[in-house]
Design an enzyme around this catalytic site. Structure first.
Site, PDB file in Angstrom:
ATOM      1  N   SER A  10      24.087   9.909  41.790  1.00 48.16           N
ATOM      2  CA  SER A  10      22.661  10.085  42.082  1.00 48.16           C
ATOM      3  C   SER A  10      21.914   8.800  41.758  1.00 48.16           C
ATOM      4  CB  SER A  10      22.086  11.233  41.255  1.00 48.16           C
ATOM      5  OG  SER A  10      20.681  11.161  41.318  1.00 48.16           O
ATOM      6  N   HIS A  35      23.794  10.012  46.628  1.00 49.65           N
ATOM      7  CA  HIS A  35      22.852  11.132  46.503  1.00 49.65           C
ATOM      8  C   HIS A  35      21.458  10.553  46.269  1.00 49.65           C
ATOM      9  CE1 HIS A  35      21.805  15.333  45.561  1.00 49.65           C
ATOM     10  NE2 HIS A  35      21.029  14.838  44.602  1.00 49.65           N
ATOM     11  N   ASP A  37      17.518  11.374  45.667  1.00 53.02           N
ATOM     12  CA  ASP A  37      16.599  12.428  45.221  1.00 53.02           C
ATOM     13  C   ASP A  37      15.166  12.108  45.619  1.00 53.02           C
ATOM     14  OD1 ASP A  37      18.279  14.323  43.736  1.00 53.02           O
ATOM     15  OD2 ASP A  37      18.728  12.595  42.466  1.00 53.02           O
ATOM     16  N   MET A  39      11.361  13.345  45.519  1.00 54.20           N
ATOM     17  CA  MET A  39      10.463  14.254  44.775  1.00 54.20           C
ATOM     18  C   MET A  39       9.020  13.924  45.127  1.00 54.20           C
ATOM     19  SD  MET A  39      12.252  14.153  41.046  1.00 54.20           S
ATOM     20  CE  MET A  39      14.043  14.089  40.867  1.00 54.20           C
ATOM     21  N   HIS A  68      18.453  14.771  49.032  1.00 56.03           N
ATOM     22  CA  HIS A  68      18.064  16.019  48.364  1.00 56.03           C
ATOM     23  C   HIS A  68      16.541  16.052  48.280  1.00 56.03           C
ATOM     24  CE1 HIS A  68      18.227  18.394  44.250  1.00 56.03           C
ATOM     25  NE2 HIS A  68      17.646  19.090  45.208  1.00 56.03           N
ATOM     26  N   MET A  70      13.214  17.473  47.213  1.00 56.95           N
ATOM     27  CA  MET A  70      12.553  18.368  46.248  1.00 56.95           C
ATOM     28  C   MET A  70      11.064  18.260  46.527  1.00 56.95           C
ATOM     29  SD  MET A  70      14.939  17.335  43.037  1.00 56.95           S
ATOM     30  CE  MET A  70      15.556  15.889  43.915  1.00 56.95           C
ATOM     31  N   MET A 140      21.766  23.859  41.869  1.00 58.84           N
ATOM     32  CA  MET A 140      21.246  23.026  40.775  1.00 58.84           C
ATOM     33  C   MET A 140      21.714  23.593  39.436  1.00 58.84           C
ATOM     34  SD  MET A 140      19.454  20.556  42.062  1.00 58.84           S
ATOM     35  CE  MET A 140      18.798  19.937  40.517  1.00 58.84           C
ATOM     36  N   ASP A 174      24.688  19.915  41.050  1.00 52.61           N
ATOM     37  CA  ASP A 174      23.809  18.781  40.740  1.00 52.61           C
ATOM     38  C   ASP A 174      23.061  19.051  39.440  1.00 52.61           C
ATOM     39  OD1 ASP A 174      22.047  16.626  40.799  1.00 52.61           O
ATOM     40  OD2 ASP A 174      20.957  17.312  42.579  1.00 52.61           O
TER      41      ASP A 174
HETATM   42  C1  DX5 Z   1      17.500  16.226  39.417  1.00 53.55           C
HETATM   43  C2  DX5 Z   1      18.243  15.564  40.542  1.00 53.55           C
HETATM   44  C3  DX5 Z   1      19.600  15.143  40.184  1.00 53.55           C
HETATM   45  C4  DX5 Z   1      19.671  14.168  39.043  1.00 53.55           C
HETATM   46  C5  DX5 Z   1      20.953  14.409  38.327  1.00 53.55           C
HETATM   47  O1  DX5 Z   1      16.394  16.887  39.901  1.00 53.55           O
HETATM   48  O2  DX5 Z   1      18.362  16.432  41.643  1.00 53.55           O
HETATM   49  O3  DX5 Z   1      20.301  14.644  41.318  1.00 53.55           O
HETATM   50  O4  DX5 Z   1      19.624  12.827  39.438  1.00 53.55           O
HETATM   51  O5  DX5 Z   1      20.970  13.603  37.204  1.00 53.55           O
HETATM   52  P1  DX5 Z   1      21.993  13.834  36.017  1.00 53.55           P
HETATM   53  O6  DX5 Z   1      23.368  13.695  36.580  1.00 53.55           O
HETATM   54  O7  DX5 Z   1      21.629  12.767  35.056  1.00 53.55           O
HETATM   55  O8  DX5 Z   1      21.746  15.221  35.482  1.00 53.55           O
HETATM   56 ZN    ZN Z   2      19.667  15.779  43.330  1.00 50.94          ZN
END
Ligand code: DX5
Ligand code: ZN
Length: 220
Positions: A10, A35, A37, A39, A68, A70, A140, A174
């Site tokens: 990620s 990956h 993320d 947000m 991903h 969010m 998740m 994840d």
């Molecule tokens: C959290 C993200 C994850 C995050 C995971 O909302 O979706 O992808 O980066 O990070 P770790 O592996 O540090 O928990």
């Molecule tokens: Zn993620």
């Protein structure tokens, strides 16, 4: 089940000041997917990046981009992220809830492989009627929003449930994935492991990726 184990570092935990270097580092270390993320500061209390940055990542990456989302009203953004270069595009069930089927069809029309994500307190039962239209389920194992949180083992039954229902697509876990938590995920039926702080913080990312992959190896 012939699904290959895939490791998706990620980028949330990478050095964003050297994004191209971090992409190359993950690729040299044996990553399968990047990956990414996304947000929006509304669906989760954190803000990261949008289509412009996904496009920049696409230019420098040679691996599939596992994006991903969010974000609230995800269907409004599906096309933009697909055009930016997402290969796998996941949105949260909770963000689409009442318009879920319409959102799923909008996402499917992008031509990307489509994933549906669920937070730890969201059951997978509502996804059951749609599983034949979903390429990936992203379970998740922390509440979406931040890297570096502790793995929540209580989400594992959702993975077993999906496999029991015959879901044979990608099952991705994840949140909090590291050497000590990967095996339980793979044993439950996951084949894709996302890992941010553990992999980008590892002294030897290649060994750490190999270690995660080995947790699912048959001879152990
Ligand atoms: C959290 C993200 C994850 C995050 C995971 O909302 O979706 O992808 O980066 O990070 P770790 O592996 O540090 O928990
Ligand atoms: Zn993620």
């Amino acid at each position: 089940m012939a699904l290959e184990t895939r490791i998706a570092p990620s980028l949330l935990s990478c050095d964003f000041g050297d994004l191209a270097g971090e992409l190359a580092r993950a690729e040299a270390a044996g990553a399968d997917w990047h990956h990414v993320d996304v947000m929006d500061g509304h669906f989760v209390p954190n803000l990261t990046l949008g289509p412009v940055v996904v496009q920049a990542i696409r230019r420098r990456a040679t691996l599939p981009l596992d994006v991903h989302l969010m974000i609230e009203r995800p269907a409004e953004w599906a096309g933009r992220f697909a055009e930016a270069g997402a290969d796998i595009l996941s949105f949260h069930y909770e963000a689409a809830r009442e318009d879920f089927e319409a959102a799923l069809e909008t996402f499917r029309s992008t031509g990307c492989r489509i994933g549906v994500a669920v937070n730890p307190d969201q059951g997978v039962e509502p996804l059951r009627p749609y599983l034949d239209r979903i390429d990936l389920v992203l379970v998740m194992s922390v509440y979406a929003g931040f890297g570096g949180q502790a793995f929540l083992p209580e989400v594992l039954p959702k993975v077993r449930q999906l496999r029991e229902w015959g879901f044979d697509g990608d099952l991705e876990m994840d949140g909090g994935i590291r050497d000590t938590t990967a095996r339980a995920c793979l044993e439950a039926g996951c084949n894709v492991l996302v890992s941010g702080s553990y992999l980008f913080g590892a002294a030897d990312m290649e060994a750490a990726i190999q270690g995660l992959r080995q947790e699912g190896a048959p001879a152990r």
